[in-house]
Design an enzyme around this catalytic site. Structure first.
Site, PDB file in Angstrom:
ATOM      1  N   THR A  41     -14.611 -14.123  -3.715  1.00 16.75           N
ATOM      2  CA  THR A  41     -14.447 -13.542  -2.383  1.00 16.75           C
ATOM      3  C   THR A  41     -15.333 -12.316  -2.224  1.00 16.75           C
ATOM      4  N   LYS A  51     -20.233  -4.711   3.377  1.00 12.55           N
ATOM      5  CA  LYS A  51     -20.983  -3.466   3.228  1.00 12.55           C
ATOM      6  C   LYS A  51     -22.406  -3.615   3.789  1.00 12.55           C
ATOM      7  N   GLY A 144      -7.769 -15.232  -7.337  1.00  8.69           N
ATOM      8  CA  GLY A 144      -7.940 -14.363  -6.177  1.00  8.69           C
ATOM      9  C   GLY A 144      -6.960 -14.588  -5.052  1.00  8.69           C
ATOM     10  N   ILE A 184      -9.697  -4.087   6.177  1.00  7.34           N
ATOM     11  CA  ILE A 184     -10.587  -5.041   6.843  1.00  7.34           C
ATOM     12  C   ILE A 184     -10.691  -4.740   8.333  1.00  7.34           C
ATOM     13  N   LEU A 186     -10.373  -2.012   9.950  1.00  5.24           N
ATOM     14  CA  LEU A 186     -11.149  -0.809  10.277  1.00  5.24           C
ATOM     15  C   LEU A 186     -12.627  -0.991   9.936  1.00  5.24           C
ATOM     16  N   VAL A 237       2.563  -8.296  17.341  1.00  9.10           N
ATOM     17  CA  VAL A 237       1.917  -9.466  17.941  1.00  9.10           C
ATOM     18  C   VAL A 237       2.814 -10.671  17.726  1.00  9.10           C
ATOM     19  N   MET A 314      -5.409  -5.003  -4.180  1.00  8.49           N
ATOM     20  CA  MET A 314      -6.353  -6.124  -4.163  1.00  8.49           C
ATOM     21  C   MET A 314      -7.769  -5.559  -4.028  1.00  8.49           C
ATOM     22  N   HIS A 317     -12.727  -3.658  -8.182  1.00  7.64           N
ATOM     23  CA  HIS A 317     -12.841  -2.898  -9.442  1.00  7.64           C
ATOM     24  C   HIS A 317     -11.555  -2.965 -10.250  1.00  7.64           C
ATOM     25  N   HIS A 440     -26.525  22.668  -5.905  1.00  9.37           N
ATOM     26  CA  HIS A 440     -26.545  23.137  -4.526  1.00  9.37           C
ATOM     27  C   HIS A 440     -27.858  22.748  -3.879  1.00  9.37           C
TER      28      HIS A 440
HETATM   29  P1  FAD Z   1     -11.678 -13.559  -5.846  1.00  9.38           P
HETATM   30  O1  FAD Z   1     -12.844 -12.668  -5.660  1.00  9.38           O
HETATM   31  O2  FAD Z   1     -10.912 -13.984  -4.643  1.00  9.38           O
HETATM   32  O3  FAD Z   1     -12.227 -14.837  -6.624  1.00  9.38           O
HETATM   33  C1  FAD Z   1     -11.447 -15.949  -6.881  1.00  9.38           C
HETATM   34  C2  FAD Z   1     -12.327 -17.170  -6.925  1.00  9.38           C
HETATM   35  O4  FAD Z   1     -11.551 -18.266  -7.412  1.00  9.38           O
HETATM   36  C3  FAD Z   1     -12.856 -17.601  -5.585  1.00  9.38           C
HETATM   37  O5  FAD Z   1     -14.214 -17.954  -5.676  1.00  9.38           O
HETATM   38  C4  FAD Z   1     -12.004 -18.823  -5.237  1.00  9.38           C
HETATM   39  O6  FAD Z   1     -12.654 -19.717  -4.365  1.00  9.38           O
HETATM   40  C5  FAD Z   1     -11.796 -19.410  -6.617  1.00  9.38           C
HETATM   41  N1  FAD Z   1     -10.639 -20.286  -6.759  1.00  9.38           N
HETATM   42  C6  FAD Z   1      -9.390 -20.127  -6.253  1.00  9.38           C
HETATM   43  N2  FAD Z   1      -8.575 -21.113  -6.685  1.00  9.38           N
HETATM   44  C7  FAD Z   1      -9.335 -21.913  -7.490  1.00  9.38           C
HETATM   45  C8  FAD Z   1      -9.072 -23.070  -8.236  1.00  9.38           C
HETATM   46  N3  FAD Z   1      -7.862 -23.635  -8.300  1.00  9.38           N
HETATM   47  N4  FAD Z   1     -10.096 -23.628  -8.932  1.00  9.38           N
HETATM   48  C9  FAD Z   1     -11.335 -23.081  -8.907  1.00  9.38           C
HETATM   49  N5  FAD Z   1     -11.625 -21.968  -8.233  1.00  9.38           N
HETATM   50  C10 FAD Z   1     -10.641 -21.390  -7.531  1.00  9.38           C
HETATM   51  N6  FAD Z   1     -12.610  -4.846  -2.730  1.00  9.38           N
HETATM   52  C11 FAD Z   1     -13.233  -3.727  -3.150  1.00  9.38           C
HETATM   53  O7  FAD Z   1     -12.923  -3.222  -4.232  1.00  9.38           O
HETATM   54  N7  FAD Z   1     -14.204  -3.137  -2.390  1.00  9.38           N
HETATM   55  C12 FAD Z   1     -14.578  -3.632  -1.184  1.00  9.38           C
HETATM   56  O8  FAD Z   1     -15.450  -3.072  -0.531  1.00  9.38           O
HETATM   57  C13 FAD Z   1     -13.933  -4.804  -0.715  1.00  9.38           C
HETATM   58  N8  FAD Z   1     -14.267  -5.333   0.482  1.00  9.38           N
HETATM   59  C14 FAD Z   1     -13.654  -6.480   0.891  1.00  9.38           C
HETATM   60  C15 FAD Z   1     -14.005  -6.999   2.126  1.00  9.38           C
HETATM   61  C16 FAD Z   1     -13.412  -8.154   2.596  1.00  9.38           C
HETATM   62  C17 FAD Z   1     -13.805  -8.704   3.925  1.00  9.38           C
HETATM   63  C18 FAD Z   1     -12.452  -8.823   1.769  1.00  9.38           C
HETATM   64  C19 FAD Z   1     -11.828 -10.100   2.238  1.00  9.38           C
HETATM   65  C20 FAD Z   1     -12.084  -8.310   0.541  1.00  9.38           C
HETATM   66  C21 FAD Z   1     -12.680  -7.123   0.096  1.00  9.38           C
HETATM   67  N9  FAD Z   1     -12.333  -6.554  -1.124  1.00  9.38           N
HETATM   68  C22 FAD Z   1     -12.940  -5.402  -1.539  1.00  9.38           C
HETATM   69  C23 FAD Z   1     -11.325  -7.166  -2.007  1.00  9.38           C
HETATM   70  C24 FAD Z   1     -12.010  -7.955  -3.127  1.00  9.38           C
HETATM   71  O9  FAD Z   1     -12.839  -8.929  -2.550  1.00  9.38           O
HETATM   72  C25 FAD Z   1     -10.961  -8.599  -4.018  1.00  9.38           C
HETATM   73  O10 FAD Z   1     -10.055  -7.628  -4.490  1.00  9.38           O
HETATM   74  C26 FAD Z   1     -11.638  -9.262  -5.211  1.00  9.38           C
HETATM   75  O11 FAD Z   1     -12.558 -10.233  -4.776  1.00  9.38           O
HETATM   76  C27 FAD Z   1     -10.598  -9.893  -6.122  1.00  9.38           C
HETATM   77  O12 FAD Z   1     -11.252 -10.508  -7.191  1.00  9.38           O
HETATM   78  P2  FAD Z   1     -10.620 -11.776  -7.926  1.00  9.38           P
HETATM   79  O13 FAD Z   1     -11.587 -12.114  -9.012  1.00  9.38           O
HETATM   80  O14 FAD Z   1      -9.224 -11.506  -8.276  1.00  9.38           O
HETATM   81  O15 FAD Z   1     -10.584 -12.944  -6.844  1.00  9.38           O
HETATM   82  P1  NAI Z   2      -4.373  -4.205   4.512  1.00 11.69           P
HETATM   83  O1  NAI Z   2      -3.167  -4.373   3.707  1.00 11.69           O
HETATM   84  O2  NAI Z   2      -5.398  -3.213   4.115  1.00 11.69           O
HETATM   85  O3  NAI Z   2      -3.969  -3.849   6.015  1.00 11.69           O
HETATM   86  C1  NAI Z   2      -3.160  -4.690   6.773  1.00 11.69           C
HETATM   87  C2  NAI Z   2      -2.685  -3.929   7.986  1.00 11.69           C
HETATM   88  O4  NAI Z   2      -2.048  -4.837   8.830  1.00 11.69           O
HETATM   89  C3  NAI Z   2      -1.680  -2.835   7.640  1.00 11.69           C
HETATM   90  O5  NAI Z   2      -2.011  -1.669   8.347  1.00 11.69           O
HETATM   91  C4  NAI Z   2      -0.365  -3.438   8.102  1.00 11.69           C
HETATM   92  O6  NAI Z   2       0.583  -2.476   8.498  1.00 11.69           O
HETATM   93  C5  NAI Z   2      -0.835  -4.269   9.281  1.00 11.69           C
HETATM   94  N1  NAI Z   2       0.065  -5.341   9.666  1.00 11.69           N
HETATM   95  C6  NAI Z   2       0.817  -6.122   8.858  1.00 11.69           C
HETATM   96  N2  NAI Z   2       1.522  -6.996   9.599  1.00 11.69           N
HETATM   97  C7  NAI Z   2       1.182  -6.767  10.887  1.00 11.69           C
HETATM   98  C8  NAI Z   2       1.557  -7.348  12.123  1.00 11.69           C
HETATM   99  N3  NAI Z   2       2.447  -8.330  12.168  1.00 11.69           N
HETATM  100  N4  NAI Z   2       1.006  -6.882  13.265  1.00 11.69           N
HETATM  101  C9  NAI Z   2       0.100  -5.866  13.226  1.00 11.69           C
HETATM  102  N5  NAI Z   2      -0.277  -5.276  12.086  1.00 11.69           N
HETATM  103  C10 NAI Z   2       0.241  -5.722  10.929  1.00 11.69           C
HETATM  104  O7  NAI Z   2      -4.991  -5.678   4.620  1.00 11.69           O
HETATM  105  P2  NAI Z   2      -6.430  -6.197   5.081  1.00 11.69           P
HETATM  106  O8  NAI Z   2      -7.115  -5.201   5.925  1.00 11.69           O
HETATM  107  O9  NAI Z   2      -6.217  -7.563   5.598  1.00 11.69           O
HETATM  108  O10 NAI Z   2      -7.216  -6.274   3.721  1.00 11.69           O
HETATM  109  C11 NAI Z   2      -6.675  -7.021   2.628  1.00 11.69           C
HETATM  110  C12 NAI Z   2      -6.996  -6.342   1.339  1.00 11.69           C
HETATM  111  O11 NAI Z   2      -8.350  -6.559   0.991  1.00 11.69           O
HETATM  112  C13 NAI Z   2      -6.869  -4.818   1.391  1.00 11.69           C
HETATM  113  O12 NAI Z   2      -5.543  -4.399   1.189  1.00 11.69           O
HETATM  114  C14 NAI Z   2      -7.732  -4.402   0.266  1.00 11.69           C
HETATM  115  O13 NAI Z   2      -7.014  -4.504  -0.924  1.00 11.69           O
HETATM  116  C15 NAI Z   2      -8.830  -5.451   0.283  1.00 11.69           C
HETATM  117  N6  NAI Z   2     -10.011  -4.897   0.953  1.00 11.69           N
HETATM  118  C16 NAI Z   2     -10.618  -3.811   0.400  1.00 11.69           C
HETATM  119  C17 NAI Z   2     -11.696  -3.231   1.003  1.00 11.69           C
HETATM  120  C18 NAI Z   2     -12.308  -2.040   0.383  1.00 11.69           C
HETATM  121  O14 NAI Z   2     -12.039  -1.773  -0.788  1.00 11.69           O
HETATM  122  N7  NAI Z   2     -13.131  -1.272   1.087  1.00 11.69           N
HETATM  123  C19 NAI Z   2     -12.269  -3.748   2.251  1.00 11.69           C
HETATM  124  C20 NAI Z   2     -11.554  -4.910   2.737  1.00 11.69           C
HETATM  125  C21 NAI Z   2     -10.483  -5.448   2.100  1.00 11.69           C
END
Ligand code: FAD
Ligand code: NAI
Length: 461
Positions: A41, A51, A144, A184, A186, A237, A314, A317, A440
């Site tokens: 992901t 980013k 994930g 997400i 924001l 919602v 989630m 790092h 500085h």
């Molecule tokens: P994942 O990255 O979700 O990887 C799991 C993989 O397993 C996927 O490729 C999936 O398809 C695969 N998979 C699942 N089930 C199976 C199966 N049965 N067989 C084979 N493959 C399978 N985190 C940050 O720290 N900084 C950020 O800036 C950040 N930005 C984000 C932005 C967005 C839009 C989103 C959605 C998430 C963001 N995150 C960010 C969160 C971050 O992506 C996750 O915390 C991270 O990817 C988790 O890593 P993971 O290895 O646990 O799982």
């Molecule tokens: P989030 O948990 O960060 O935020 C979800 C928001 O939705 C919360 O403010 C919550 O109160 C609100 N919410 C929940 N139910 C609701 C409802 N019924 N109606 C309206 N609001 C509701 O989850 P998000 O933004 O989906 O991201 C998922 C995760 O992915 C994050 O928690 C983070 O761990 C990871 N992520 C990390 C990033 C980063 O490190 N920069 C960037 C994007 C995602």
């Protein structure tokens, strides 16, 4: 049947780092992922593309509105969305190619398909051209998470979507409704606002960024509003329906909102379906996360789980740290993650970064603390950058002065937090940071001044 020492299911930051570390430690590793592109992901549809778009959209905004103040006159700035999205895809590709290169370098076998654990030590990979059976002494689940949705809302993969769709809208939505004011909502709400959308963020709670320090979240709300994002807090919602080219979003106790697209960002849920773990007796917690012990072991000692699929923030790092700790524990007998020093960063403008305890958590736990706050406004580099919005807050134990939490809102907060993380990892006191030489003029001096402020000794305020 191919036999390996370790099979890792999922090739995201958890899975691919586990595979690499295990290979470094001499194991024969198989990595299973359903996608051709490695990186999970985070690399494909998360951290990296978001980013890239945040960076590009910020440049667009800079060129349109901020450069003039620097004496740079730019005329006729226009948006080439197709090119911006293509750049984002190219950035993703260079990262997924990078993971593929690391696999090759470390001799990791990649099997494409869905992994199912059919028995202890056995994984069946369901590939597009048939199944492959694998055998190993150990299995790590790193599958994930995926977007969570709400009752009354069905994601149609187009007008009503999650973050993946919002990373690739083919045109700038006239009106984008974002459900959820978390990471997400924001970040991607900011992207589309900068590119020209009207953005309305609906949040269930009475605040944004739940879990982050409340003072910072309040300041962040003000900053986002100043940038034109609209917020409706305490909004429940109840449904969203596509009606031709538009979507109607129903909110309890308020008028329905008509918009062009909806981004559902109310959290993510762990990927456990089809893994075969129920039959093995591997239990899930009430949030659907795999239950593990301190060594990342599931109920079956040879099967481990790490990353988004288990409890904890989630974050990429966090998944990577768990990957290393899990594999090192398995091979060497020792591995550890310091969960008290996992930073969280929201890559918006202003950026928001946080590590350790919030003020609310300290109050709730009855821990006496001292607080030092220093504003960007009083920092020379921030003035030179033209980015004087924000502050750094250092929270330290009232008695020992040990740093308990650092919270930053402002330019490059995500880079500044690294020093706080390192300091906390070594058990530093606020005075340790205060007595450390900071170059500085740099933004890092704001952290030093906030640390000085814990003892009421800030110099420049
Ligand atoms: P994942 O990255 O979700 O990887 C799991 C993989 O397993 C996927 O490729 C999936 O398809 C695969 N998979 C699942 N089930 C199976 C199966 N049965 N067989 C084979 N493959 C399978 N985190 C940050 O720290 N900084 C950020 O800036 C950040 N930005 C984000 C932005 C967005 C839009 C989103 C959605 C998430 C963001 N995150 C960010 C969160 C971050 O992506 C996750 O915390 C991270 O990817 C988790 O890593 P993971 O290895 O646990 O799982
Ligand atoms: P989030 O948990 O960060 O935020 C979800 C928001 O939705 C919360 O403010 C919550 O109160 C609100 N919410 C929940 N139910 C609701 C409802 N019924 N109606 C309206 N609001 C509701 O989850 P998000 O933004 O989906 O991201 C998922 C995760 O992915 C994050 O928690 C983070 O761990 C990871 N992520 C990390 C990033 C980063 O490190 N920069 C960037 C994007 C995602």
């Amino acid at each position: 049947m191919p036999k390996h020492d370790l099979i890792v299911i999922g090739a995201g930051p958890g899975g691919y780092v586990a595979a690499i570390r295990a290979a470094q430690l001499g194991l024969d590793v198989a990595s299973v992922d359903e996608h051709e592109q490695l990186g999970g992901t985070c690399v494909r549809v998360g951290c990296i593309p978001s980013k890239a778009l945040l960076e590009s959209s910020e440049h667009y905004l800079m060129a349109r509105t901020h450069l003039e103040a620097h004496g740079v006159a730019v005329a006729g700035v226009t948006l080439d969305l197709e090119r911006m999205l293509a750049r984002k895809d190219a950035v993703v590709k260079s990262n997924t190619d990078g993971v593929a290169y690391l696999y090759k370098k470390n001799g990791i076998s990649h099997y494409r398909g869905r992994g199912e654990i059919v028995a202890e030590g056995r994984v069946k990979v369901h590939g597009s051209d048939g199944d492959t059976d694998l055998e190993a002494d150990h299995i790590i689940i790193a599958t994930g998470s995926q977007v969570a949705t709400l009752p009354g809302i069905e994601l149609d993969g187009d007008r009503i979507g999650g973050s993946t769709e919002a990373l690739s809208y083919p045109e700038v939505p006239g009106h984008l409704v974002v459900i959820g004011a978390g990471y997400i909502g924001l970040e991607l709400g900011s992207v589309w606002k900068r590119l020209g959308s009207k953005v309305t963020v609906l949040e269930y709670l009475d605040r944004i960024l739940p879990g982050m320090d409340a003072e910072l979240a309040k300041e962040a709300l003000k900053s986002f509003k100043k940038r034109g994002l609209e917020f409706r807090l305490k909004s429940k919602v109840t449904s969203a329906r596509v009606d031709g080219e538009h979507v109607s979003v129903e909110v309890e106790g308020a008028d329905a909102i008509a918009c062009d697209r909806v981004l559902v960002a109310v959290g993510r849920r762990p990927n456990t379906a089809g893994l075969g773990i129920e039959a093995l007796g591997i239990a899930l917690d009430p949030q659907g996360r795999i239950i593990v012990d301190d060594d990342f072991r599931t109920a079956i000692p040879s099967i481990y789980a790490i990353g988004d699929v288990i409890a904890g923030p989630m974050l990429a790092h966090k998944a990577e740290e768990e990957a290393v700790a899990c594999v090192e524990k398995l091979v060497t007998g020792y591995g550890h993650v310091d969960y008290d020093t996992v930073p969280g960063i929201v890559y918006t403008e202003p950026e928001i970064a946080s590590v350790g305890k919030t003020e609310e958590q300290l109050v709730e736990a009855g821990i006496a603390y001292s607080k030092g706050v220093f504003p960007y406004q009083a920092n020379g580099r921030a003035r030179a950058l033209g980015q004087t919005e924000g502050k750094v807050k250092v929270l330290a134990d009232a008695e020992s002065d040990r740093i308990l939490g650092v919270h930053i809102i402002g330019a490059r907060a995500g880079d500044l937090i690294a020093e706080a993380v390192a300091a906390m990892t070594f058990g530093a006191s606020a005075e340790d940071i205060a007595r450390t030489v900071h170059a500085h003029p740099t933004l890092s001096e704001i952290l030093k001044e906030a640390a000085l402020g814990v003892a009421g000794r800030s110099i420049h305020i």
